[in-house]
Design a protein around this motif. Structure first.
Motif, PDB file in Angstrom:
ATOM      1  N   TYR A  78      73.794  -7.987   6.158  1.00 58.67           N
ATOM      2  CA  TYR A  78      74.202  -6.624   6.508  1.00 58.67           C
ATOM      3  C   TYR A  78      75.596  -6.342   5.962  1.00 58.67           C
ATOM      4  CZ  TYR A  78      74.986  -2.710   9.841  1.00 58.67           C
ATOM      5  OH  TYR A  78      75.234  -1.498  10.439  1.00 58.67           O
ATOM      6  N   ASN A 130      76.445  -3.898   2.815  1.00 56.33           N
ATOM      7  CA  ASN A 130      77.260  -2.724   3.119  1.00 56.33           C
ATOM      8  C   ASN A 130      78.644  -2.775   2.477  1.00 56.33           C
ATOM      9  OD1 ASN A 130      75.611  -0.883   4.530  1.00 56.33           O
ATOM     10  ND2 ASN A 130      75.648  -2.236   6.320  1.00 56.33           N
ATOM     11  N   GLU A 154      70.726  -0.974   6.955  1.00 53.25           N
ATOM     12  CA  GLU A 154      70.620  -0.698   8.391  1.00 53.25           C
ATOM     13  C   GLU A 154      69.743  -1.767   9.023  1.00 53.25           C
ATOM     14  OE1 GLU A 154      69.718   3.331   9.349  1.00 53.25           O
ATOM     15  OE2 GLU A 154      71.070   4.132   7.819  1.00 53.25           O
ATOM     16  N   ARG A 155      69.774  -1.819  10.359  1.00 54.09           N
ATOM     17  CA  ARG A 155      69.039  -2.878  11.065  1.00 54.09           C
ATOM     18  C   ARG A 155      67.800  -2.327  11.749  1.00 54.09           C
ATOM     19  NH1 ARG A 155      72.704  -3.731  15.315  1.00 54.09           N
ATOM     20  NH2 ARG A 155      73.227  -1.609  14.704  1.00 54.09           N
TER      21      ARG A 155
END
Lengths: 609, 223
Positions: free
Chosen positions: A53, A57, A65-66
């Motif tokens: 992540y 990012n 995104e999760r």
């Protein structure tokens, strides 16, 4: 959305506004949904996904995104209202993302992957997906044998993804800019080292059901090797971790102090696939902890690794840690102890560990069997460790064992009981009087895994495992101080099937999904009967995968997906196991030539020699 | 040093449960670099407490956190604000003399605002509210930890009126007497799923008069 949040248990699982969650505009960026196929509290406890992540990012051209498996109450609401699976940060459907990546941590989460694809309204089979659907990718330890999922995955990233993910993003962005279609994008991705596109390989079978060969279709590598970092560069560590609002399984700062393990336990897949050991140095660790504590507000740091006591500069690291952080009441936790007095000494420094009891993993009940599995712990080490722990005020000890290990006899099982009994009275071993300790023994059924020296071994039949559990239960019922825990053999049986499964299990997964299997790791949802029906539906014999003796020269479904360890070396280790010969730790001064450092651009790195 | 901090909890933060808020606050204050005071003993905890539980899903513009610090923090609000997640806002802070009892035990009443009442619900309330208030005893089954029990809820309602298109309530809150909004609304068979309920203020009692926590400190100690 907010209307549904009122109706579900623990709505804080679905908010996406956690501290350090990244919210970026999707326009003009490569969009990745990083999915953990289990509930939020488990997924958020996984460092690997936090790393990816962070890495994704960090790139301006990417938004990651999760997404976690919605709990069953949420799923029900989503299905009722036809809400597709969404990513937490933007609450946008994951089917609108460019890439959907699953981490494969555990075979029994495979059914959740299928269910999440279904919830996402993405065609389950890769071959049915269209140009507008995301590319579904996967990575993680189970990716070393992703074959049971081959029909569902567009591509797989093998090994450490810190750099590989960036390569994937760049190739994908280029393909998108050129307007390449799905097939040609996958073809471009297959050129990225570590990327495996299952549909570019054809599996041929023998008449007896074993594999005759895996044939690359077109210009793709015959063997895909894992990606591996030369060193654990601090830039890849997420110093701004996402901080959950509700209690998770590991609700603390996870600091990875090294990757890999020098030990070479023959049952342990992690010990094989994460080679070689690369330690971070103490100063980097302290700086990373400082930054991440400041950015997260966590009050506890867990020193993570496969075998934290083996960190070569541990004593200094703990001293400096306590020096620097104890005034702020930052707790320190050590996830696993080695069975020796050094470990107990270190644990004593960290104080709080006494609360939970001491956990040690002798794994087998006799020295003979410990030699077989190359678990180099002696009874003397163990009893001394327990005795000194008791002298320091610990009241209970947990011992982890496996049953069903290769070459195991009843004597080895009785050895588990004997060792537990001796541990309870360990102080006598040092000639000290006193009350016995409470000992809890956990006996897990052995699951042979791909890319280990035991990959040729059959798992004991469920019947035999249950016999062995019964034998232990009878022994342990004699003494109330000794408590015995074990899991049902059914789950271990299924794990063993999928751990060494092939593409024909895809039909079983589909059938299981149709029968409603999901959250199989949760006893309240696990239904062995449904799984057995699924095997019957797909006309697949589960024992072929779990309980069959494999010949030395058998082609395995995972032979073309290499962690760098040679199959021949694994066989030599397997032979050594049967001779009860042990293999020394891998160290700069000793090398058993497993193949990793010989074949891949990496080597052992210790913080201190 | 003891402080009371007033804050709001709305938007997505409504869905963070009461028990999880303490952990969330500890993390906020640590990020903000507030020098917290810790309990003594084997596993020290920061001295933090919340004035009154808030049901999951309800917004509040009057949450209070009590905290103790090792040293004076004159810029408390300014320090905390950048460490707050979206959906929380600090609305003020007061330094509290150390002899003031724990806020949690002092809370007596809370104001709630119930919005988005449908026309039928509004009419029903218009008809029934005054007769409810005229009574001295209104028995109602309420859910408690141990199960359901029937209690007289009337004395637990200090005021209830329709005003500015909303139902404004002042209900007993705290350790001595407590009435949940949900239980009050059940009296009028109002389905609360579609209602927007928020907490607007908390009150302490002193010599028969109600004061907000901040007023309580000002009027007791400013002289």
């Amino acid at each position: 959305m907010q209307e549904i949040l009122r109706l579900v248990e623990k709505p804080a699982r679905y908010l996406g506004n956690e501290w350090n969650a990244v919210h970026k505009d999707h326009e003009g960026r490569v969009t990745i949904a990083l999915a953990f196929p289990d509930v939020y509290e488990i997924g958020m406890s996984h460092l690997g996904l936090q790393i990816l992540y962070h890495v994704a990012n960090q790139r301006d051209d990417t938004v990651a995104e999760r997404v976690y498996a919605p709990w069953t109450d949420m799923e029900e609401q989503m299905r009722q209202r036809n809400i597709p699976l969404f990513a937490l940060e933007s609450q946008r459907p994951v089917r609108e993302f460019d890439l959907l990546g699953f981490t494969l941590q555990y075979e029994m989460s495979f059914s959740n992957i299928i269910n999440m694809l279904d919830l996402a309204q993405i065609p389950l089979l890769a071959k049915d997906r269209g140009e507008d659907d995301p590319l579904v990718m996967a990575g993680g330890p189970c990716a070393y044998n992703p074959e049971p999922l081959a029909d569902f995955l567009d591509f797989v990233v093998l090994g450490e993804a810190e750099q590989a993910l960036s390569d994937v993003i760049e190739v994908y962005a280029e393909a998108k800019a050129q307007g390449l279609d799905r097939y040609n994008t996958l073809l471009a991705l297959s050129r990225v080292p570590g990327v495996y596109v299952p549909s570019f390989y054809q599996v041929h079978y023998n008449g007896d059901g074993t594999i005759a060969g895996v044939e690359p279709i077109g210009d793709v590598p015959p063997v895909v090797y894992k990606r591996v970092l030369a060193d654990l560069d601090p830039q890849f560590y997420p110093t701004e971790p996402v901080v959950p609002f509700l209690g998770t399984v590991h609700d603390r700062l996870m600091l990875e102090i090294f990757r890999g393990c020098t030990r070479g336990c023959r049952f342990c897949q992690a010990g094989m696939i994460y080679r070689p050991v690369r330690e971070r140095n103490r100063q980097d660790l302290l700086a990373l902890a400082q930054a991440a504590l400041k950015a997260s507000g966590h009050n506890e740091v867990s020193l993570m690794s496969l075998s934290t006591m083996d960190y070569s500069d541990l004593s200094n690291l703990l001293d400096e840690f306590l020096d620097r952080f104890s005034c702020d009441h930052i707790r320190l936790s050590l996830p696993s102890l080695r069975a020796d007095s050094f470990s107990v000494e270190q644990a004593m420094k960290v104080q709080q560990s006494r609360r939970g009891g001491l956990t040690l993993a002798p794994e087998a009940g006799s020295q003979r069997l410990r030699n077989v599995i190359n678990k180099q712990v002696t009874e003397d080490d163990l009893l001394r460790a327990v005795a000194s722990a008791q002298a320091e005020g610990w009241q209970s000890v947990k011992l982890y064992f496996m049953i069903g290990l290769p070459t195991e006899t009843n004597e080895d099982l009785e050895g588990i009981y004997e060792l537990a009994r001796k541990a309870a009275w360990a102080h006598r071993y040092l000639g000290v009087q006193g009350k016995p300790l409470n000992v809890t023994v956990s006996a897990a059924a052995f699951v042979p895994k791909a890319w280990t020296p035991f990959q040729w071994e059959p798992q004991d039949s469920m019947y035999l495992l249950e016999e062995k559990q019964r034998l232990l239960r009878n022994l342990f019922s004699r003494e109330r101080r000794l408590k015995l825990n074990y899991h049902g053999a059914e789950l271990s049986f299924l794990e063993a099937i999928f751990a060494r499964g092939d593409r024909r299990l895809g039909a079983v997964l589909l059938a299981a999904h149709r029968r409603g299997c999901r959250f199989d790791g949760w006893s309240e949802h696990f239904s062995f009967a449904k799984w057995m029906q699924a095997f019957a539906d797909a006309e697949v014999d589960p024992t072929f995968y779990a309980n069959r003796h494999r010949r030395r020269e058998e082609v395995f479904p995972w032979d073309h997906l290499s962690p760098g360890v040679d199959k021949e070396w694994l066989w030599q280790e397997r032979e050594a196991a049967w001779r009860q010969d042990t293999t020394v730790d891998c160290r700069p001064t000793y090398c058993s030539v497993c193949g990793v450092c010989q074949q891949l651009p990496t080597q052992i790195q210790l913080a201190k020699e | 040093m003891k402080y009371w901090l007033r804050y709001s909890k709305s938007g997505l933060m409504r869905f963070v449960g009461h028990l999880d808020m303490l952990q969330t606050w500890e993390r906020i204050l640590r990020r903000a670099g507030i020098p917290l005071t810790f309990s003594q003993g084997f596993s020290p905890r920061p001295l933090l407490s919340l004035a009154a539980p808030l049901p999951v899903g309800m917004s509040s513009y009057a949450e209070y956190l009590e905290l103790e610090t090792r040293e004076e923090v004159p810029a408390l609000t300014k320090m905390v604000t950048p460490a707050l997640p979206q959906g929380m806002e600090v609305l003020g802070a007061v330094r509290v003399p150390t002899d003031v009892k724990a806020l949690m035990g002092l809370i007596r009443y809370a104001d709630y605002k119930v919005e988005d009442l449908g026309p039928e619900q509004w009419t029903c309330l218009e008809q029934q509210l005054s007769s409810f208030l005229d009574k001295e005893v209104v028995l109602q089954e309420v859910k408690r930890k141990g199960g359901a029990s029937t209690i007289n809820i009337r004395p637990l309602v200090a005021s209830a009126r329709l005003e500015d298109g909303a139902l404004q309530l002042r209900l007993a809150t705290g350790s001595t007497a407590n009435l949940r909004v949900e239980d009050f609304l059940n009296q009028f068979s109002l389905a609360h799923a579609n209602l927007t309920i928020s907490r607007r203020e908390l009150y302490l009692e002193k010599e028969g008069q109600l004061f907000t926590p901040f007023e309580y400190i000002t009027c007791s100690y400013s002289r």
